[in-house]
Design an enzyme around this catalytic site. Sequence first.
Site, mmCIF file in Angstrom:
data_model
loop_
_atom_site.group_PDB
_atom_site.id
_atom_site.type_symbol
_atom_site.label_atom_id
_atom_site.label_comp_id
_atom_site.label_asym_id
_atom_site.label_seq_id
_atom_site.Cartn_x
_atom_site.Cartn_y
_atom_site.Cartn_z
ATOM 1 N N ARG A 112 -40.564 -30.100 129.678
ATOM 2 C CA ARG A 112 -41.386 -30.203 130.846
ATOM 3 C C ARG A 112 -40.980 -29.491 131.947
ATOM 4 O O ARG A 112 -39.850 -28.887 132.041
ATOM 5 C CB ARG A 112 -41.810 -31.626 131.072
ATOM 6 N N GLY A 113 -41.933 -29.621 133.095
ATOM 7 C CA GLY A 113 -41.311 -28.838 134.509
ATOM 8 C C GLY A 113 -40.869 -27.343 134.418
ATOM 9 O O GLY A 113 -41.519 -26.659 133.676
ATOM 10 N N ILE A 114 -40.015 -27.339 135.172
ATOM 11 C CA ILE A 114 -39.475 -25.860 135.287
ATOM 12 C C ILE A 114 -39.051 -25.387 133.931
ATOM 13 O O ILE A 114 -39.324 -24.035 133.696
ATOM 14 C CB ILE A 114 -38.176 -25.907 136.485
ATOM 15 N N ARG A 141 -33.659 -34.043 125.192
ATOM 16 C CA ARG A 141 -33.524 -35.293 124.617
ATOM 17 C C ARG A 141 -34.790 -35.548 123.634
ATOM 18 O O ARG A 141 -34.604 -35.895 122.646
ATOM 19 C CB ARG A 141 -33.109 -36.197 125.385
ATOM 20 N N ASP A 175 -28.996 -33.862 123.519
ATOM 21 C CA ASP A 175 -28.553 -34.202 124.869
ATOM 22 C C ASP A 175 -27.447 -33.446 125.192
ATOM 23 O O ASP A 175 -26.405 -33.316 124.687
ATOM 24 C CB ASP A 175 -28.047 -35.744 124.708
ATOM 25 N N VAL A 176 -27.530 -32.722 126.293
ATOM 26 C CA VAL A 176 -26.673 -31.745 126.919
ATOM 27 C C VAL A 176 -25.252 -32.251 127.148
ATOM 28 O O VAL A 176 -24.280 -31.787 127.566
ATOM 29 C CB VAL A 176 -27.103 -30.697 127.857
ATOM 30 N N GLY A 228 -31.707 -31.280 133.654
ATOM 31 C CA GLY A 228 -31.229 -31.750 134.777
ATOM 32 C C GLY A 228 -31.729 -33.143 135.236
ATOM 33 O O GLY A 228 -33.038 -33.605 135.132
ATOM 34 N N TYR A 243 -25.919 -35.590 143.015
ATOM 35 C CA TYR A 243 -26.468 -34.475 142.595
ATOM 36 C C TYR A 243 -26.192 -33.346 143.340
ATOM 37 O O TYR A 243 -26.096 -32.151 142.410
ATOM 38 C CB TYR A 243 -28.165 -34.934 142.952
ATOM 39 N N LYS A 260 -24.650 -30.081 141.405
ATOM 40 C CA LYS A 260 -25.023 -28.698 141.510
ATOM 41 C C LYS A 260 -24.254 -27.938 142.134
ATOM 42 O O LYS A 260 -24.158 -26.465 142.191
ATOM 43 C CB LYS A 260 -26.388 -28.618 142.266
ATOM 44 N N ILE A 270 -40.012 -27.942 144.290
ATOM 45 C CA ILE A 270 -40.776 -27.587 143.260
ATOM 46 C C ILE A 270 -41.793 -28.792 142.836
ATOM 47 O O ILE A 270 -40.805 -29.568 142.372
ATOM 48 C CB ILE A 270 -39.906 -26.900 142.154
HETATM 49 P P1 NDP Z 1 -38.013 -32.397 135.112
HETATM 50 O O1 NDP Z 1 -37.529 -33.944 135.398
HETATM 51 O O2 NDP Z 1 -39.685 -32.173 135.237
HETATM 52 O O3 NDP Z 1 -37.508 -32.094 133.849
HETATM 53 C C1 NDP Z 1 -36.107 -32.161 133.217
HETATM 54 C C2 NDP Z 1 -35.824 -31.562 132.073
HETATM 55 O O4 NDP Z 1 -34.637 -31.786 131.496
HETATM 56 C C3 NDP Z 1 -36.843 -32.325 130.924
HETATM 57 O O5 NDP Z 1 -37.322 -31.564 129.956
HETATM 58 C C4 NDP Z 1 -35.729 -33.257 130.193
HETATM 59 O O6 NDP Z 1 -36.270 -33.641 129.176
HETATM 60 C C5 NDP Z 1 -34.572 -32.302 130.662
HETATM 61 N N1 NDP Z 1 -33.188 -33.202 130.188
HETATM 62 C C6 NDP Z 1 -33.117 -34.263 131.079
HETATM 63 N N2 NDP Z 1 -31.695 -34.715 130.762
HETATM 64 C C7 NDP Z 1 -31.400 -34.154 129.651
HETATM 65 C C8 NDP Z 1 -30.103 -34.257 128.642
HETATM 66 N N3 NDP Z 1 -29.258 -34.959 129.111
HETATM 67 N N4 NDP Z 1 -30.121 -33.326 127.688
HETATM 68 C C9 NDP Z 1 -30.992 -32.501 127.455
HETATM 69 N N5 NDP Z 1 -32.338 -32.337 128.362
HETATM 70 C C10 NDP Z 1 -32.271 -33.104 129.267
HETATM 71 O O7 NDP Z 1 -37.277 -31.712 136.174
HETATM 72 P P2 NDP Z 1 -37.479 -30.366 136.774
HETATM 73 O O8 NDP Z 1 -38.378 -29.457 135.957
HETATM 74 O O9 NDP Z 1 -38.325 -30.547 138.153
HETATM 75 O O10 NDP Z 1 -35.929 -29.604 136.988
HETATM 76 C C11 NDP Z 1 -35.505 -28.738 136.171
HETATM 77 C C12 NDP Z 1 -34.194 -28.298 136.806
HETATM 78 O O11 NDP Z 1 -34.668 -27.709 137.986
HETATM 79 C C13 NDP Z 1 -33.119 -29.513 136.880
HETATM 80 O O12 NDP Z 1 -31.836 -28.864 136.674
HETATM 81 C C14 NDP Z 1 -33.338 -29.704 138.362
HETATM 82 O O13 NDP Z 1 -32.118 -30.338 138.829
HETATM 83 C C15 NDP Z 1 -33.603 -28.665 139.023
HETATM 84 N N6 NDP Z 1 -34.169 -28.525 140.579
HETATM 85 C C16 NDP Z 1 -35.462 -29.060 140.462
HETATM 86 C C17 NDP Z 1 -36.160 -28.969 141.723
HETATM 87 C C18 NDP Z 1 -37.408 -29.365 141.908
HETATM 88 O O14 NDP Z 1 -37.866 -29.325 143.156
HETATM 89 N N7 NDP Z 1 -38.287 -29.993 140.934
HETATM 90 C C19 NDP Z 1 -35.412 -28.363 142.834
HETATM 91 C C20 NDP Z 1 -34.107 -27.902 142.661
HETATM 92 C C21 NDP Z 1 -33.580 -27.953 141.356
HETATM 93 P P3 NDP Z 1 -36.049 -34.960 128.204
HETATM 94 O O15 NDP Z 1 -36.076 -36.011 129.192
HETATM 95 O O16 NDP Z 1 -36.689 -35.221 127.142
HETATM 96 O O17 NDP Z 1 -34.333 -34.914 127.873
#
Ligand code: NDP
Length: 234
Positions: free
Chosen positions: A12-14, A34, A49-50, A78, A141, A145, A174
């Site tokens: 999802r997300g970015i 995950r 799980d990273v 993240g 965090y 980062k 974002i």
């Molecule tokens: P989301 O919470 O929307 O998505 C996070 C993604 O990471 C999901 O796909 C989740 O999937 C996956 N994830 C989380 N933990 C793990 C794990 N241990 N192993 C594998 N996958 C994992 O976050 P965003 O899309 O907003 O963020 C993406 C990245 O951008 C992150 O690193 C975040 O820190 C960074 N970021 C985001 C900002 C923002 O404003 N949104 C700003 C700055 C940086 P699942 O839960 O299924 O594992």
Amino acid sequence: MSRHVIVTGASRGIGADIARRFIAAGDLVTGWSRAGTAPEGCASSAAVDVSDSEAVTRALKEAVAAHGPVDVFVINAGITRDGLALRMSDEQWREVLSTNLDGAFYCARAALSSMVRQRSGRIVMISSISPFYGVPGQANYAAAKAGMVGLARSLAREVASRGITINVVAPGFIETDMTADLGSTSDQMNALIPLGRTGTTAEVAATVEFLSSPDAGYITGQVLAVDGGLAMGL
Ligand code: NDP
């Protein structure tokens, strides 16, 4: 030519938008998270799980066996566990460091094991402006980062002679699940951002695609903010 791209946090997300961008360009995309889900069009997806070093090594081997050597690896997965430092538990600290920093190292090391043999490759890490701007409640965090930048720059020097570039993208605010609770559309938030609005996942994905492209072949060890000017001069 089609490349093999691995994106972590692709569910999802970015991360999902980064995966879609490479799919649209005709690349073979492996998505990790995950949950194990990934956008339609991914060549494969896996539950990884990273923060689990062995799981990352195993999944990398499986991806290479299925789709060949890795050309591009996007370290995007993240989490946040915000709280003021005085009240932050050891678990809150460790969980964020484990996923955001340990995970980045495990993924980069695994990616390099494939790229070094090829004498080419691109790694892009998704950090944040949090460590540069300073955000109360994000000590865990921001530390993770910031660590990612040191990790990227050390590795960039280690592998530059092998034709591998490693860069960092630092998004600002974002709109995703991660920021859903923070009232992203509030006038107060937008007033802090020089461009007057929050960013989109597509804008981050476009930057990642550029840093992975042949046009970015002479760029390594850089931190590129995608933040509407919020942390200008980081
Ligand atoms: P989301 O919470 O929307 O998505 C996070 C993604 O990471 C999901 O796909 C989740 O999937 C996956 N994830 C989380 N933990 C793990 C794990 N241990 N192993 C594998 N996958 C994992 O976050 P965003 O899309 O907003 O963020 C993406 C990245 O951008 C992150 O690193 C975040 O820190 C960074 N970021 C985001 C900002 C923002 O404003 N949104 C700003 C700055 C940086 P699942 O839960 O299924 O594992």
